[in-house]
Design a protein around this motif. Structure first.
Motif, mmCIF file in Angstrom:
data_model
loop_
_atom_site.group_PDB
_atom_site.id
_atom_site.type_symbol
_atom_site.label_atom_id
_atom_site.label_comp_id
_atom_site.label_asym_id
_atom_site.label_seq_id
_atom_site.Cartn_x
_atom_site.Cartn_y
_atom_site.Cartn_z
ATOM 1 N N LEU A 109 2.470 5.524 -6.177
ATOM 2 C CA LEU A 109 2.251 4.860 -7.915
ATOM 3 C C LEU A 109 0.486 5.680 -8.280
ATOM 4 O O LEU A 109 0.647 5.971 -9.686
ATOM 5 C CB LEU A 109 1.839 3.608 -8.034
ATOM 6 C CG LEU A 109 2.417 2.803 -8.941
ATOM 7 C CD1 LEU A 109 3.721 3.081 -9.598
ATOM 8 C CD2 LEU A 109 3.003 1.202 -8.893
ATOM 9 N N THR A 110 -0.055 5.354 -7.586
ATOM 10 C CA THR A 110 -1.577 6.009 -8.005
ATOM 11 C C THR A 110 -1.561 7.399 -8.117
ATOM 12 O O THR A 110 -2.329 7.968 -9.912
ATOM 13 C CB THR A 110 -2.436 5.525 -6.553
ATOM 14 O OG1 THR A 110 -2.479 4.720 -6.387
ATOM 15 C CG2 THR A 110 -3.764 5.839 -7.437
ATOM 16 N N THR A 148 2.051 1.489 -3.357
ATOM 17 C CA THR A 148 0.620 2.117 -4.313
ATOM 18 C C THR A 148 0.252 3.587 -4.217
ATOM 19 O O THR A 148 -0.238 3.905 -4.706
ATOM 20 C CB THR A 148 -0.510 0.970 -3.821
ATOM 21 O OG1 THR A 148 0.095 -0.214 -3.612
ATOM 22 C CG2 THR A 148 -1.369 1.357 -4.944
ATOM 23 N N GLN A 149 0.434 3.908 -3.217
ATOM 24 C CA GLN A 149 -0.279 5.424 -2.522
ATOM 25 C C GLN A 149 0.375 5.688 -4.476
ATOM 26 O O GLN A 149 -0.258 6.781 -4.936
ATOM 27 C CB GLN A 149 -0.289 6.132 -1.384
ATOM 28 C CG GLN A 149 -1.139 5.008 -0.896
ATOM 29 C CD GLN A 149 -2.107 5.209 -0.602
ATOM 30 O OE1 GLN A 149 -3.213 5.682 -1.582
ATOM 31 N NE2 GLN A 149 -3.323 5.915 0.568
ATOM 32 N N HIS A 171 1.002 -0.829 0.400
ATOM 33 C CA HIS A 171 -0.341 0.122 0.350
ATOM 34 C C HIS A 171 0.569 1.400 -0.222
ATOM 35 O O HIS A 171 0.320 2.167 -0.753
ATOM 36 C CB HIS A 171 -1.056 0.523 1.392
ATOM 37 C CG HIS A 171 -2.048 0.731 1.339
ATOM 38 N ND1 HIS A 171 -1.913 2.009 2.366
ATOM 39 C CD2 HIS A 171 -2.737 1.358 0.368
ATOM 40 C CE1 HIS A 171 -2.802 2.810 1.742
ATOM 41 N NE2 HIS A 171 -3.422 2.424 0.749
ATOM 42 N N VAL A 216 -2.299 12.063 -3.259
ATOM 43 C CA VAL A 216 -3.663 10.816 -4.648
ATOM 44 C C VAL A 216 -4.389 11.860 -4.733
ATOM 45 O O VAL A 216 -5.081 11.703 -5.927
ATOM 46 C CB VAL A 216 -3.774 9.530 -3.515
ATOM 47 C CG1 VAL A 216 -4.844 9.252 -3.896
ATOM 48 C CG2 VAL A 216 -2.805 8.783 -3.415
ATOM 49 N N ASP A 262 -3.668 10.303 2.235
ATOM 50 C CA ASP A 262 -3.010 10.477 1.305
ATOM 51 C C ASP A 262 -3.084 12.008 -0.247
ATOM 52 O O ASP A 262 -3.626 12.384 -0.970
ATOM 53 C CB ASP A 262 -2.314 9.505 0.080
ATOM 54 C CG ASP A 262 -1.132 9.895 -0.524
ATOM 55 O OD1 ASP A 262 -0.675 8.715 0.352
ATOM 56 O OD2 ASP A 262 -0.755 10.334 -1.012
ATOM 57 N N ARG A 319 -5.202 0.037 8.850
ATOM 58 C CA ARG A 319 -5.610 -1.122 8.483
ATOM 59 C C ARG A 319 -6.570 -1.719 9.644
ATOM 60 O O ARG A 319 -7.447 -2.766 10.293
ATOM 61 C CB ARG A 319 -4.692 -2.347 7.948
ATOM 62 C CG ARG A 319 -5.405 -3.533 7.241
ATOM 63 C CD ARG A 319 -4.322 -4.027 6.136
ATOM 64 N NE ARG A 319 -2.853 -4.632 7.365
ATOM 65 C CZ ARG A 319 -3.468 -6.356 7.293
ATOM 66 N NH1 ARG A 319 -4.638 -6.753 6.870
ATOM 67 N NH2 ARG A 319 -2.225 -6.480 7.904
ATOM 68 N N GLY A 347 -6.188 1.227 -1.793
ATOM 69 C CA GLY A 347 -4.756 0.343 -2.142
ATOM 70 C C GLY A 347 -4.680 -0.819 -1.441
ATOM 71 O O GLY A 347 -4.077 -2.054 -1.694
ATOM 72 N N ARG A 365 -9.580 3.100 3.612
ATOM 73 C CA ARG A 365 -9.589 3.352 4.609
ATOM 74 C C ARG A 365 -9.157 4.593 4.376
ATOM 75 O O ARG A 365 -7.957 5.318 4.295
ATOM 76 C CB ARG A 365 -8.083 2.364 4.630
ATOM 77 C CG ARG A 365 -8.438 1.018 4.370
ATOM 78 C CD ARG A 365 -7.015 0.114 4.934
ATOM 79 N NE ARG A 365 -6.990 -1.096 4.360
ATOM 80 C CZ ARG A 365 -7.739 -1.676 4.836
ATOM 81 N NH1 ARG A 365 -8.297 -2.226 5.418
ATOM 82 N NH2 ARG A 365 -7.299 -2.875 4.592
ATOM 83 N N PRO A 408 -3.276 1.164 -7.738
ATOM 84 C CA PRO A 408 -3.299 2.480 -9.009
ATOM 85 C C PRO A 408 -4.180 1.532 -10.222
ATOM 86 O O PRO A 408 -4.228 0.878 -10.704
ATOM 87 C CB PRO A 408 -1.751 2.477 -9.736
ATOM 88 C CG PRO A 408 -1.340 1.110 -9.304
ATOM 89 C CD PRO A 408 -2.027 0.176 -8.395
ATOM 90 N N HIS A 467 1.926 2.682 8.534
ATOM 91 C CA HIS A 467 1.099 3.439 8.439
ATOM 92 C C HIS A 467 -0.005 3.344 8.032
ATOM 93 O O HIS A 467 -0.672 3.399 8.811
ATOM 94 C CB HIS A 467 1.582 5.218 7.211
ATOM 95 C CG HIS A 467 0.744 5.630 7.546
ATOM 96 N ND1 HIS A 467 -0.073 6.098 5.907
ATOM 97 C CD2 HIS A 467 -0.520 7.121 7.978
ATOM 98 C CE1 HIS A 467 -1.103 5.998 6.000
ATOM 99 N NE2 HIS A 467 -1.689 7.553 7.126
ATOM 100 N N SER A 468 -0.024 2.006 7.218
ATOM 101 C CA SER A 468 -0.735 1.850 6.515
ATOM 102 C C SER A 468 -1.478 0.653 7.333
ATOM 103 O O SER A 468 -2.442 -0.076 7.734
ATOM 104 C CB SER A 468 -0.755 0.897 5.377
ATOM 105 O OG SER A 468 -0.008 1.515 4.364
#
Lengths: 594, 208
Positions: free
Chosen positions: A383-384, A380-381, A377, B17, B14, A461, B85, B58, B107, A456-457
């Motif tokens: 990257l998104t 991912t953040q 994650h 994002v 975030d 979670r 995510g 989340r 993503p 953090h995630s």
């Protein structure tokens, strides 16, 4: 003098004679039993001076003529005048303070000698003889007064030394021995009543009885406790031969004067090739001129480790200790080197260190494995954001009138997020990489932030609310960043897991850092989880102890050894309310200004 | 803000994002507002505005799913597109059951998001229009008198005027007057039209 007609043996002579013979026997017996010691030698001299006094006194009582009586009286005093000084010297030897009072000891002997000269050369000390019921007796003149002062001063001095020793001695044999000696002397000195007769007071000279008491008590004391402390010097040869470490004694020119069996074995040279030869011919590499000079300057050499290749070609790790013996003006007389073969210990240490590193790495990777979803994650953040910004950028450019400002802004964010993703990956790679420990000056708050970013995630979670309270201006700590991150990661993950069963309460995680006067910097991780009882706190850091269903029980054990390797400590406390807090303290040393 | 122009509300903790979505949505020409947490959005007063929500599953504190429930309770009809995510299935099922338009794992392809946004905005527009029509219909129905409502209830069951008159015990002429009043007030140009309106209003066909 040797004509028997000049003597008529009276019963009064028997007591002093027996006393004299016994005390001489005591002296010789002690000398034989404790041969070679300074204490027994001085005691023997003291007993001989007493024996001269008593044997002469006994003979004096049986003498028939006055001139011969005067001769024996003077002979008797050859013993008497030396009794106080020899007693003092014996006492000093006994309490091992001869070096301190060397001048006093010699001075007392000189005074005794001078007094005896005055006995022989003048008639002011012994002016003549009395004739009492028990026989002839010396008559003291004015010079005897300084002698009495001398006599009783040294008596009191000796008793004082023994008393100090008695109060200082620890319990057990040394104390018993001093006490026995004090009592024996106390009794023996009743022999001083014999002085009364010398001033015309017809008091029977039963001094020999006191001396006999002294003899008996001393015999018992010596028999039971021995006079001599067994010192290393006494057993030097045996010690050297028994030593497992190699011993080399060099003179100031670098010639080997002594070496033990262990040295021949360790260095692989026979005795003939080492002893009596210059060290440069054999072990010059190990004990070169520079080493000797450095040792001569500093006086001591400790924890000096070096590699040595034996003649058989084996590489050994040696631990060398050295010291210097100096003469009175401080010039080095001899160099003593004790060498220990620590090869095996070193290898074992190295193996242990490697195993620990390996284990730390494995647990680190396992921890990361547990967190893999959260870590994904974290990548991912950004990257998104990169992908979305990229598309946005294309769209800004593809407009009829391209919006360059927005496009540029999007690209700027792409770069930012790209490097953020890179940082995350680098951090993870560092944590899973197998590395040797590396020490550097660290800002502990930085380490805390990195771990918080990484978790953090995981925190989100598990519906945990994280709070931090980090002190400003903390001093730097010397440590390995990855290892400290591992410890903190472990504590944070444990805290999150401890709260996973909490349903109807806030799941709160508090990470704090503060400065502690005694401990340096303290970091605490506080949770509101199920908490720990005292038994759990005790066992928490044991290897294989775990409260988790899938835990290995290695995390905290490894964390503790990591913190201990940083000269710090790791401990747990139960919270007042709910949950538990784990703390670790690291020492802070201000980095030297380069 | 104009009632007519829809806004897309992005809620993600975030910042990167959030910002990237803002830029992308703006580049397409839509209006966008960004929020870092669920309470921040709930306090913004836009729960009834036209548009849709892009919501991270989340979020610290109040999660995305929690916010979805809160919106349902507050009778906000904003369509929700979830982004996550950690594409976990149970969550997506829960979200879709609660009426989410789409559930996109990060993503995502930007086209998927834009398609979902379009769908959500269309859905919002449609439901908003339907609700407006229904509201207007209800206003018209409210202007019909109780007696007329009674007549209307029988009318939409397909009874003839005289049958209604017989049922209610009045003259056929009276029913005709009522009927023309009803048709006028309800702005219905045919009986079939009136029947559809009654269906939409949920007026049960009376039996007697």
């Amino acid at each position: 003098m040797f004509n028997p007609t000049n003597y008529a043996i009276t019963p009064h002579s028997v007591g002093p004679w027996v006393g004299g013979v016994l005390i001489a026997m005591l002296g010789i017996a002690v000398l034989v039993r404790e041969r070679g010691s300074r204490v027994s030698l001085t005691l023997c001299l003291l007993t001989i001076s007493c024996a001269i006094w008593l044997l002469s006194a006994g003979t004096l009582y049986s003498t028939l003529h006055e001139p011969l009586a005067l001769w024996w009286a003077k002979a008797e005093h050859f013993g008497v005048v030396f009794i106080p000084s020899l007693l003092l010297i014996f006492t000093l030897a006994f309490v091992q303070r001869v070096h301190e009072f060397r001048a006093v000891a010699w001075g007392s002997l000189v005074v005794s000698g001078l007094l005896y000269v005055s006995v022989l050369a003048t008639d002011r000390f012994i002016t003549g003889v009395y004739h009492y019921a028990w026989g002839y007796y010396p008559r003291y003149g004015p010079l005897s007064l300084p002698f009495l002062v001398f006599f009783f001063s040294l008596l009191l001095g000796s008793i004082r030394f023994l008393w100090i020793e008695h109060t200082r001695a620890v319990h057990g044999i040394p104390r018993h021995r001093v006490k026995a000696l004090l009592i024996a002397l106390g009794i023996g000195y009743w022999g001083a009543v014999d002085f009364l007769g010398a001033y015309g007071i017809p008091f029977y000279p039963f001094g020999y009885v006191a001396v006999l008491g002294f003899v008996v008590l001393m015999f018992v004391a010596v028999w039971r406790y021995r006079l001599l402390e067994i010192t290393p010097a006494l057993a030097a040869e045996q010690i050297i031969d028994t030593m497992a470490d190699a011993l080399l004694v060099l003179d100031h020119e670098g010639t080997v004067r002594a070496a033990n069996q262990a040295a021949f074995q360790l260095f692989g040279y026979p005795k003939a090739e080492i002893v009596g030869k210059p060290i440069a011919a054999t072990l010059g590499n190990l004990f070169g001129k520079e080493t000797l000079k450095a040792l001569a300057d500093t006086g001591v050499m400790r924890e000096y480790e070096t590699d040595y290749c034996t003649q058989q070609g084996k590489i050994l790790t040696l631990d060398i200790m050295g010291s210097v013996t100096r003469d009175l003006v401080g010039y080095p007389l001899a160099f003593v080197f004790i060498t220990r073969d620590v090869t095996e210990r070193k290898e074992a240490e190295e193996a242990l260190r490697k195993a620990k590193t390996e284990l730390a790495h494995v647990t680190r990777v396992m921890t990361m494995g547990e967190m893999v979803a959260s870590i994904a994650h974290e990548i991912t953040q950004p990257l998104t954001a990169v992908l979305t910004n990229g598309q946005a950028c294309l769209r800004w450019l593809a407009r009829e009138s391209p919006n360059l400002d927005e496009a540029r802004e999007a690209v700027r964010h792409i770069i930012q997020d790209g490097s953020r993703a890179g940082e995350v990956i680098q951090r993870i790679r560092a944590l899973v990489k197998k590395t040797e420990s590396e020490s550097a000056w660290l800002d502990i708050n930085g380490v805390i932030h990195e771990v918080i970013d990484l978790t953090h995630s995981e925190i989100l979670r598990n519906h945990v609310v994280l709070r931090t309270d980090l002190a400003d201006g903390l001093p730097a700590v010397l440590g390995d960043r990855i290892q400290l991150q591992q410890v903190l990661l472990n504590l944070v993950i444990n805290a999150i897991e401890a709260m996973s069963t909490v349903e109807y309460r806030r799941r709160e995680l508090l990470v704090t850092s503060h400065r502690d006067e005694s401990d340096g910097v303290v970091v605490s991780v506080c949770d509101s989880g199920v908490g720990l009882n005292s038994q759990e706190i005790d066992r928490l850091f044991d290897a294989y102890y775990t409260t988790k269903p899938h835990g290995l029980g290695m995390g905290l054990s490894i964390s503790r050894s990591i913190i201990q390797a940083h000269s710090g400590r790791l401990w747990a406390t139960a919270n007042d309310g709910r949950g538990a807090t784990l703390h670790f303290a690291l020492p802070t040393v201000q980095p030297r200004v380069p | 803000m104009s009632e007519a122009e829809p806004t897309i509300f992005v809620i993600d903790d975030d910042p990167s994002v959030r910002q990237s979505l803002e830029s992308l949505i703006k580049s397409v020409g839509w209006r966008v507002r960004i929020y870092g947490s669920a309470p921040e959005f709930l306090g913004s007063g836009h729960l009834d505005a036209p548009g849709c929500i892009v919501l991270d599953v989340r979020l610290p504190g109040l999660s995305g799913l929690d916010l979805q429930q809160a919106l349902l309770r507050a009778k906000s009809h904003l369509p929700v597109i979830f982004i996550t995510g950690h594409g976990d299935i149970p969550m997506s099922v829960q979200a879709m059951k609660a009426g989410a338009v789409e559930f996109l794992p990060k993503p995502f392809r930007e086209q998927d998001l834009l398609d979902a946004l379009k769908l959500a905005l269309d859905r919002d527009r449609t439901t908003r229009q339907q609700r407006a029509e229904l509201a207007a219909l209800r206003t018209r129905y409210d202007s019909v008198t109780p007696r007329e409502q009674q007549v209307m209830g029988l009318l939409v069951t397909g009874l003839l005027n005289k049958e209604i008159a017989a049922t209610l015990g009045v003259s056929e002429v009276t029913i005709k007057v009522h009927r023309s009043q009803i048709m006028q007030k309800m702005q219905a140009d045919s009986l079939a039209n009136l029947v559809r309106m009654a269906e939409r209003l949920g007026i049960p066909a009376s039996k007697s």
